[in-house]
Motif scaffolding. Sequence first.
Motif, PDB file in Angstrom:
ATOM      1  N   ASP A 145       0.874  -1.174   0.000  1.00  0.00           N
ATOM      2  CA  ASP A 145       0.000   0.000   0.000  1.00  0.00           C
ATOM      3  C   ASP A 145       0.911   1.224   0.000  1.00  0.00           C
ATOM      4  O   ASP A 145       1.670   1.427   0.941  1.00  0.00           O
ATOM      5  N   ASN A 146       0.849   2.043  -1.055  1.00  0.00           N
ATOM      6  CA  ASN A 146       1.802   3.144  -1.155  1.00  0.00           C
ATOM      7  C   ASN A 146       1.206   4.521  -0.899  1.00  0.00           C
ATOM      8  O   ASN A 146       1.842   5.531  -1.180  1.00  0.00           O
ATOM      9  N   ALA A 147       0.006   4.602  -0.338  1.00  0.00           N
ATOM     10  CA  ALA A 147      -0.609   5.921  -0.117  1.00  0.00           C
ATOM     11  C   ALA A 147       0.248   6.812   0.772  1.00  0.00           C
ATOM     12  O   ALA A 147       0.403   8.005   0.499  1.00  0.00           O
ATOM     13  N   LEU A 148       0.836   6.257   1.828  1.00  0.00           N
ATOM     14  CA  LEU A 148       1.684   7.064   2.714  1.00  0.00           C
ATOM     15  C   LEU A 148       2.970   7.494   2.016  1.00  0.00           C
ATOM     16  O   LEU A 148       3.452   8.605   2.229  1.00  0.00           O
ATOM     17  N   VAL A 149       3.530   6.619   1.187  1.00  0.00           N
ATOM     18  CA  VAL A 149       4.749   6.957   0.433  1.00  0.00           C
ATOM     19  C   VAL A 149       4.469   8.163  -0.458  1.00  0.00           C
ATOM     20  O   VAL A 149       5.221   9.142  -0.471  1.00  0.00           O
ATOM     21  N   LYS A 150       3.347   8.112  -1.158  1.00  0.00           N
ATOM     22  CA  LYS A 150       2.952   9.214  -2.050  1.00  0.00           C
ATOM     23  C   LYS A 150       2.759  10.503  -1.259  1.00  0.00           C
ATOM     24  O   LYS A 150       3.244  11.564  -1.650  1.00  0.00           O
ATOM     25  N   ALA A 173      -2.132  -1.126  -3.240  1.00  0.00           N
ATOM     26  CA  ALA A 173      -3.359  -0.561  -2.687  1.00  0.00           C
ATOM     27  C   ALA A 173      -3.115   0.897  -2.313  1.00  0.00           C
ATOM     28  O   ALA A 173      -1.976   1.346  -2.225  1.00  0.00           O
ATOM     29  N   LYS A 174      -4.181   1.641  -2.081  1.00  0.00           N
ATOM     30  CA  LYS A 174      -4.082   3.074  -1.775  1.00  0.00           C
ATOM     31  C   LYS A 174      -4.922   3.428  -0.553  1.00  0.00           C
ATOM     32  O   LYS A 174      -5.545   4.467  -0.489  1.00  0.00           O
ATOM     33  N   THR A 175      -4.965   2.556   0.436  1.00  0.00           N
ATOM     34  CA  THR A 175      -5.828   2.811   1.596  1.00  0.00           C
ATOM     35  C   THR A 175      -5.156   3.666   2.665  1.00  0.00           C
ATOM     36  O   THR A 175      -5.834   4.221   3.518  1.00  0.00           O
TER      37      THR A 175
END
Length: 157
Positions: A46-51, A122-124
């Motif tokens: 899940d890379n939402a935090l990376v982004k 994922a992007k959660t």
Amino acid sequence: MSEHVNTADLYDERGEELESISVQFQNLGGQSHFSGPVRTVRCFEDNALVKTILNTPGEGAVLVVDGHSSLRTALMGDMIAESAVANGWAGVIINGAIRDRVALGRLPLGVKALGSNPRKSAKTGIGEVDVDLVIDRVRIQPGVMIYSDPDGILVER
């Protein structure tokens, strides 16, 4: 940000002040040598935090992402890497996979990862930011200096 610090020379100078990560990360960015203070993300596929983090001012920092060594999904691609460059990050080290390998190789950004996979993550937004990480028994704390080049990665104790 110290350009072209050679890790072998640095280890010879400072030895026991530094830990060496023995995982054989691939060099995938356009900058072969990079260093800076550490910021961290722990996430799994899940890379939402990376982004989110790479979209904030990096001020020469290096983002270390512990993706739990998963190669099943990419935690960074060209668009996120371009935002890292635009925001002044020195580099990204991912204990996991990236994608857009050719595009990343053209960017003025240090990138190390275990490999690549075209599959999106994922992007959660599940994960943790600015926490201590342990990769290869080496403790990586936010704020310490990290040094990377084709020989490897050194972290201040």
